[in-house]
Design a protein around this motif. Structure first.
Motif, PDB file in Angstrom:
ATOM      1  N   VAL A  36     -17.178 -20.737  -1.479  1.00 41.66           N
ATOM      2  CA  VAL A  36     -16.467 -19.680  -0.430  1.00 41.66           C
ATOM      3  C   VAL A  36     -17.785 -19.135   0.277  1.00 41.66           C
ATOM      4  CG1 VAL A  36     -14.577 -19.626  -1.633  1.00 41.66           C
ATOM      5  CG2 VAL A  36     -16.380 -17.601  -2.198  1.00 41.66           C
ATOM      6  N   GLY A  37     -18.994 -19.311  -0.103  1.00 44.32           N
ATOM      7  CA  GLY A  37     -20.077 -18.946   0.677  1.00 44.32           C
ATOM      8  C   GLY A  37     -20.567 -17.397   0.382  1.00 44.32           C
ATOM      9  N   SER A  38     -20.378 -17.057  -0.853  1.00 46.29           N
ATOM     10  CA  SER A  38     -20.962 -15.811  -1.453  1.00 46.29           C
ATOM     11  C   SER A  38     -22.402 -16.061  -1.760  1.00 46.29           C
ATOM     12  CB  SER A  38     -19.990 -15.456  -2.861  1.00 46.29           C
ATOM     13  OG  SER A  38     -20.539 -16.431  -4.010  1.00 46.29           O
ATOM     14  N   THR A  39     -22.974 -14.745  -1.601  1.00 47.67           N
ATOM     15  CA  THR A  39     -24.537 -14.816  -1.711  1.00 47.67           C
ATOM     16  C   THR A  39     -25.160 -14.984  -3.039  1.00 47.67           C
ATOM     17  OG1 THR A  39     -24.874 -12.618  -1.772  1.00 47.67           O
ATOM     18  CG2 THR A  39     -24.485 -13.565   0.488  1.00 47.67           C
ATOM     19  N   ARG A  40     -26.375 -15.560  -3.044  1.00 45.68           N
ATOM     20  CA  ARG A  40     -27.156 -15.556  -4.296  1.00 45.68           C
ATOM     21  C   ARG A  40     -28.607 -15.633  -4.294  1.00 45.68           C
ATOM     22  NH1 ARG A  40     -25.981 -17.234  -9.429  1.00 45.68           N
ATOM     23  NH2 ARG A  40     -27.689 -17.865 -10.626  1.00 45.68           N
ATOM     24  N   ARG A  41     -29.336 -14.473  -4.634  1.00 39.94           N
ATOM     25  CA  ARG A  41     -30.409 -14.432  -4.542  1.00 39.94           C
ATOM     26  C   ARG A  41     -31.146 -15.139  -6.007  1.00 39.94           C
ATOM     27  NH1 ARG A  41     -33.250 -10.827  -1.524  1.00 39.94           N
ATOM     28  NH2 ARG A  41     -34.895 -10.685  -3.249  1.00 39.94           N
ATOM     29  N   SER A  42     -32.169 -15.750  -5.743  1.00 39.79           N
ATOM     30  CA  SER A  42     -32.633 -16.718  -6.967  1.00 39.79           C
ATOM     31  C   SER A  42     -34.004 -16.905  -6.877  1.00 39.79           C
ATOM     32  CB  SER A  42     -31.871 -18.176  -6.971  1.00 39.79           C
ATOM     33  OG  SER A  42     -31.930 -18.667  -8.142  1.00 39.79           O
ATOM     34  N   THR A  43     -34.614 -17.758  -7.779  1.00 33.02           N
ATOM     35  CA  THR A  43     -36.093 -17.993  -7.705  1.00 33.02           C
ATOM     36  C   THR A  43     -36.251 -19.300  -7.157  1.00 33.02           C
ATOM     37  OG1 THR A  43     -36.023 -18.980  -9.710  1.00 33.02           O
ATOM     38  CG2 THR A  43     -36.470 -16.714  -9.886  1.00 33.02           C
ATOM     39  N   PRO A  44     -37.543 -19.592  -6.713  1.00 32.09           N
ATOM     40  CA  PRO A  44     -37.647 -20.850  -6.184  1.00 32.09           C
ATOM     41  C   PRO A  44     -37.397 -22.234  -7.135  1.00 32.09           C
ATOM     42  CG  PRO A  44     -39.718 -19.559  -5.527  1.00 32.09           C
ATOM     43  CD  PRO A  44     -38.606 -18.943  -6.632  1.00 32.09           C
ATOM     44  N   ASN A  48     -19.402  -3.851 -23.029  1.00 31.86           N
ATOM     45  CA  ASN A  48     -20.053  -3.337 -21.752  1.00 31.86           C
ATOM     46  C   ASN A  48     -20.462  -4.294 -20.839  1.00 31.86           C
ATOM     47  OD1 ASN A  48     -22.020  -1.067 -23.707  1.00 31.86           O
ATOM     48  ND2 ASN A  48     -20.456  -0.447 -22.306  1.00 31.86           N
ATOM     49  N   ALA A  49     -20.395  -4.174 -19.624  1.00 33.09           N
ATOM     50  CA  ALA A  49     -20.834  -5.309 -18.638  1.00 33.09           C
ATOM     51  C   ALA A  49     -21.293  -4.444 -17.321  1.00 33.09           C
ATOM     52  CB  ALA A  49     -19.853  -5.918 -18.177  1.00 33.09           C
ATOM     53  N   LEU A  50     -22.271  -5.014 -16.487  1.00 37.75           N
ATOM     54  CA  LEU A  50     -22.540  -4.414 -15.279  1.00 37.75           C
ATOM     55  C   LEU A  50     -21.928  -4.995 -14.090  1.00 37.75           C
ATOM     56  CD1 LEU A  50     -26.498  -3.837 -15.593  1.00 37.75           C
ATOM     57  CD2 LEU A  50     -24.736  -2.117 -15.170  1.00 37.75           C
ATOM     58  N   TRP A  51     -21.454  -4.192 -13.386  1.00 41.18           N
ATOM     59  CA  TRP A  51     -20.619  -4.978 -12.059  1.00 41.18           C
ATOM     60  C   TRP A  51     -21.497  -4.442 -10.634  1.00 41.18           C
ATOM     61  CZ3 TRP A  51     -15.728  -2.192  -9.874  1.00 41.18           C
ATOM     62  CH2 TRP A  51     -15.202  -2.927  -8.862  1.00 41.18           C
ATOM     63  N   VAL A  52     -21.576  -5.392 -10.038  1.00 39.43           N
ATOM     64  CA  VAL A  52     -22.333  -5.384  -8.662  1.00 39.43           C
ATOM     65  C   VAL A  52     -21.351  -5.882  -7.556  1.00 39.43           C
ATOM     66  CG1 VAL A  52     -24.341  -6.047  -7.289  1.00 39.43           C
ATOM     67  CG2 VAL A  52     -24.527  -6.134  -9.716  1.00 39.43           C
ATOM     68  N   SER A  53     -21.161  -4.972  -6.662  1.00 43.48           N
ATOM     69  CA  SER A  53     -20.301  -5.053  -5.798  1.00 43.48           C
ATOM     70  C   SER A  53     -20.702  -4.876  -4.512  1.00 43.48           C
ATOM     71  CB  SER A  53     -18.600  -4.363  -6.115  1.00 43.48           C
ATOM     72  OG  SER A  53     -17.986  -4.414  -5.072  1.00 43.48           O
ATOM     73  N   ASP A  54     -20.633  -5.770  -3.580  1.00 48.43           N
ATOM     74  CA  ASP A  54     -21.039  -5.686  -2.135  1.00 48.43           C
ATOM     75  C   ASP A  54     -20.338  -6.338  -1.232  1.00 48.43           C
ATOM     76  OD1 ASP A  54     -22.639  -5.429   0.067  1.00 48.43           O
ATOM     77  OD2 ASP A  54     -24.283  -6.158  -0.749  1.00 48.43           O
ATOM     78  N   PRO A  55     -19.308  -5.668  -0.831  1.00 48.79           N
ATOM     79  CA  PRO A  55     -18.208  -6.139   0.097  1.00 48.79           C
ATOM     80  C   PRO A  55     -18.805  -6.747   1.444  1.00 48.79           C
ATOM     81  CG  PRO A  55     -17.401  -4.091  -0.494  1.00 48.79           C
ATOM     82  CD  PRO A  55     -18.744  -4.237  -1.107  1.00 48.79           C
ATOM     83  N   GLY A  69     -20.066 -10.010   0.417  1.00 46.75           N
ATOM     84  CA  GLY A  69     -18.926 -10.981  -0.216  1.00 46.75           C
ATOM     85  C   GLY A  69     -19.433 -10.876  -1.626  1.00 46.75           C
ATOM     86  N   ILE A  70     -20.169  -9.995  -2.442  1.00 44.64           N
ATOM     87  CA  ILE A  70     -20.566 -10.071  -3.833  1.00 44.64           C
ATOM     88  C   ILE A  70     -19.515  -9.328  -4.763  1.00 44.64           C
ATOM     89  CG2 ILE A  70     -22.423  -9.583  -5.363  1.00 44.64           C
ATOM     90  CD1 ILE A  70     -24.352  -9.979  -3.053  1.00 44.64           C
ATOM     91  N   ASP A  71     -19.115  -9.997  -5.725  1.00 41.49           N
ATOM     92  CA  ASP A  71     -18.195  -9.267  -6.796  1.00 41.49           C
ATOM     93  C   ASP A  71     -18.775 -10.054  -8.117  1.00 41.49           C
ATOM     94  OD1 ASP A  71     -16.340  -8.108  -8.423  1.00 41.49           O
ATOM     95  OD2 ASP A  71     -14.692  -9.329  -7.438  1.00 41.49           O
ATOM     96  N   LYS A  72     -19.849  -9.389  -8.908  1.00 41.29           N
ATOM     97  CA  LYS A  72     -20.204 -10.184  -9.852  1.00 41.29           C
ATOM     98  C   LYS A  72     -20.238  -9.159 -11.218  1.00 41.29           C
ATOM     99  CE  LYS A  72     -23.088 -13.494  -7.449  1.00 41.29           C
ATOM    100  NZ  LYS A  72     -24.485 -13.834  -7.260  1.00 41.29           N
ATOM    101  N   VAL A  73     -19.545  -9.599 -12.179  1.00 41.39           N
ATOM    102  CA  VAL A  73     -19.810  -8.838 -13.395  1.00 41.39           C
ATOM    103  C   VAL A  73     -20.736  -9.560 -14.346  1.00 41.39           C
ATOM    104  CG1 VAL A  73     -18.227  -7.809 -15.364  1.00 41.39           C
ATOM    105  CG2 VAL A  73     -17.496  -7.849 -13.275  1.00 41.39           C
ATOM    106  N   TYR A  74     -21.678  -8.835 -14.738  1.00 36.29           N
ATOM    107  CA  TYR A  74     -22.538  -9.573 -15.540  1.00 36.29           C
ATOM    108  C   TYR A  74     -22.327  -9.188 -17.256  1.00 36.29           C
ATOM    109  CZ  TYR A  74     -25.271 -10.607 -11.440  1.00 36.29           C
ATOM    110  OH  TYR A  74     -25.488 -10.945 -10.100  1.00 36.29           O
TER     111      TYR A  74
END
Length: 450
Positions: free
Chosen positions: A21-29, A100-107, A110-115
């Protein structure tokens, strides 16, 4: 501490859906290379056919450049929000300590991630053996927030959100840290109940992202004079599960009686929540806002049925002590006695001792070593007690019984002195005291009759 995939879902399928769906993802090379290899890979003939056409090569190169740009050019926006999520303890044993979890939300992105660091895979080869030995790998999983909410609501567990007061740079560092941890080569870790779990991983992640500007509360969360051992903290969550409480206390050793520092007591999700609530970042409160995302209706208090009391370890071991005492008193009046009862009881205790010994030497839980209960649940009770009543072995059996009495005295004195010195109760489960008293009375009688 929740360790079910039901709360977070299958993280791999979720990630695939997010890419679709085109959500973003930062990552390593490295991850980008692995991902691109999976896309352009295939049979040798396929690669050759592509290479035979310059047009296809150009198209493939353009696609790769666009895909790589997609991976690396999407930082969090100013609207990004990072929250600590706490799920309350559940009814089942595996959920007794909360989660526990960490939630990163950035409308905007398009980021909605629970780690979630509390998941494992039931399909792991040798799952049950690895679980028993403490070598089952846990892993970080990522899923949308509605997965967490659905699982918590299904189990009637409350969900609390603490919105964190992080700068844009700190949010980005934390997001990058979590994304790096989610790489296939990084996501698994060796779970340790007291030392490395879903709560401690988040405690350390926040510190890694924020550095010295983050100052956790430096006092025991329940008050200056309320520091507790790992074991005592664990027991405070097991009051309504008496057999689980007994079994877990019996299986863990002296490392669990270490009085936890404020940093260490954050191994429990509710403690992490409370410490975060009192933490400071750059001189300001770490928590911007607290939200109750779900609060189940509180059930009416119900007293446990009477039969549960009769089946509790406390009642069972008081009864067993009474049997030891009554049988011994009865047999003192008789010239000829039977050792059948002793062979049964000491076989059970000896087998329990072998289990405790295996937990010490054959597992990697980190807290089952140096178990003082091996002094009364002595493994050699089985099979040596089968020699009771045999005149040919009475000499060494008498010495063995005396040795067992000495071990019981060492256990009792050692636990009392250690408890006074350390300021915490050593030698739990408390219910074991009743069987130890009965054992001492019975062994003292056998010493004179074998």
């Amino acid at each position: 501490m929740k360790s079910l995939l039901s709360l977070q879902g299958n993280s791999l399928s979720v990630y695939s859906r997010q890419l679709a769906v085109g959500s973003t993802r930062r990552s390593t090379p490295l991850y980008a290379v692995l991902t691109l290899k999976s896309i352009v890979g295939g049979s040798q003939s396929t690669v050759c056919s592509v290479q035979s056409s310059s047009a296809y090569r150009l198209l493939l190169t353009a696609y790769c450049l666009l895909f790589t740009a997609h991976l690396f050019a999407q930082p969090l926006s100013r609207d990004a929000k990072v929250s600590l999520i706490t799920v309350s303890p559940g009814a089942e044993l595996y959920s007794s300590f909360g989660h526990n979890a960490l939630w990163v939300s950035d409308p905007m992105q398009g980021i909605d991630k629970v780690y979630n660091y509390g998941t494992f895979d039931f399909r792991t080869e040798g799952f049950y053996i690895k679980f028993m030995r403490g070598t089952l790998p846990y892993q970080l999983s990522v899923s949308p927030m509605y997965y967490t909410m659905y699982g918590a609501q299904a189990e009637n567990r409350s969900v609390t959100e603490q919105v964190l007061n992080l700068s844009q740079n700190q949010k980005q560092k934390l997001y990058d840290y979590l994304e790096n941890n989610y790489l296939p080569q990084n996501r698994q870790y060796a779970y340790k109940f007291f030392y490395d779990n879903c709560a401690t991983r988040l405690r350390d992640a926040l510190k890694a992202a924020c550095g010295d500007s983050l100052q956790y509360y430096n006092q025991p969360i329940r008050g200056t004079f309320e520091a507790k051992s790992y074991r005592n903290w664990m027991n405070s969550y097991l009051g309504n599960k008496p057999w689980a409480r007994f079994g877990m206390n019996l299986g863990i050793g002296l490392p669990s009686d270490h009085v936890a520092t404020p940093q260490e007591e954050m191994y429990l999700p509710n403690n992490l929540r409370d410490h975060v609530d009192r933490a400071k970042i750059g001189g300001q409160k770490l928590v911007l806002q607290k939200n109750k995302l779900f609060e189940p209706p509180q059930p009416n208090p119900v007293f446990p049925p009477f039969y549960e009391l009769l089946l509790s370890p406390l009642f069972i071991f008081i009864l067993l002590m009474g049997v030891f005492s009554g049988l011994t008193t009865y047999q003192k009046r008789r010239k000829k006695i039977s050792f059948l009862y002793d062979k049964i009881i000491f076989t059970v205790i000896g087998l329990a001792g072998w289990l405790l010994l295996l937990l010490w030497i054959a597992t990697d839980h980190g807290v089952t070593n140096w178990n003082p209960h091996l002094l009364w649940a002595f493994p050699l009770h089985f099979p040596l007690m089968f020699f009771l009543g045999n005149p040919k072995h009475s000499s060494w059996v008498k010495k063995y019984v005396l040795f067992c009495l000495i071990l019981l005295v060492i256990f009792g004195v050692g636990m009392i002195v250690s408890s006074l010195v350390l300021g915490t109760i050593i030698g739990q489960p408390i219910e074991a005291a009743f069987i130890i008293i009965g054992l001492f009375y019975r062994l003292n009688f056998l010493r004179k009759r074998v």
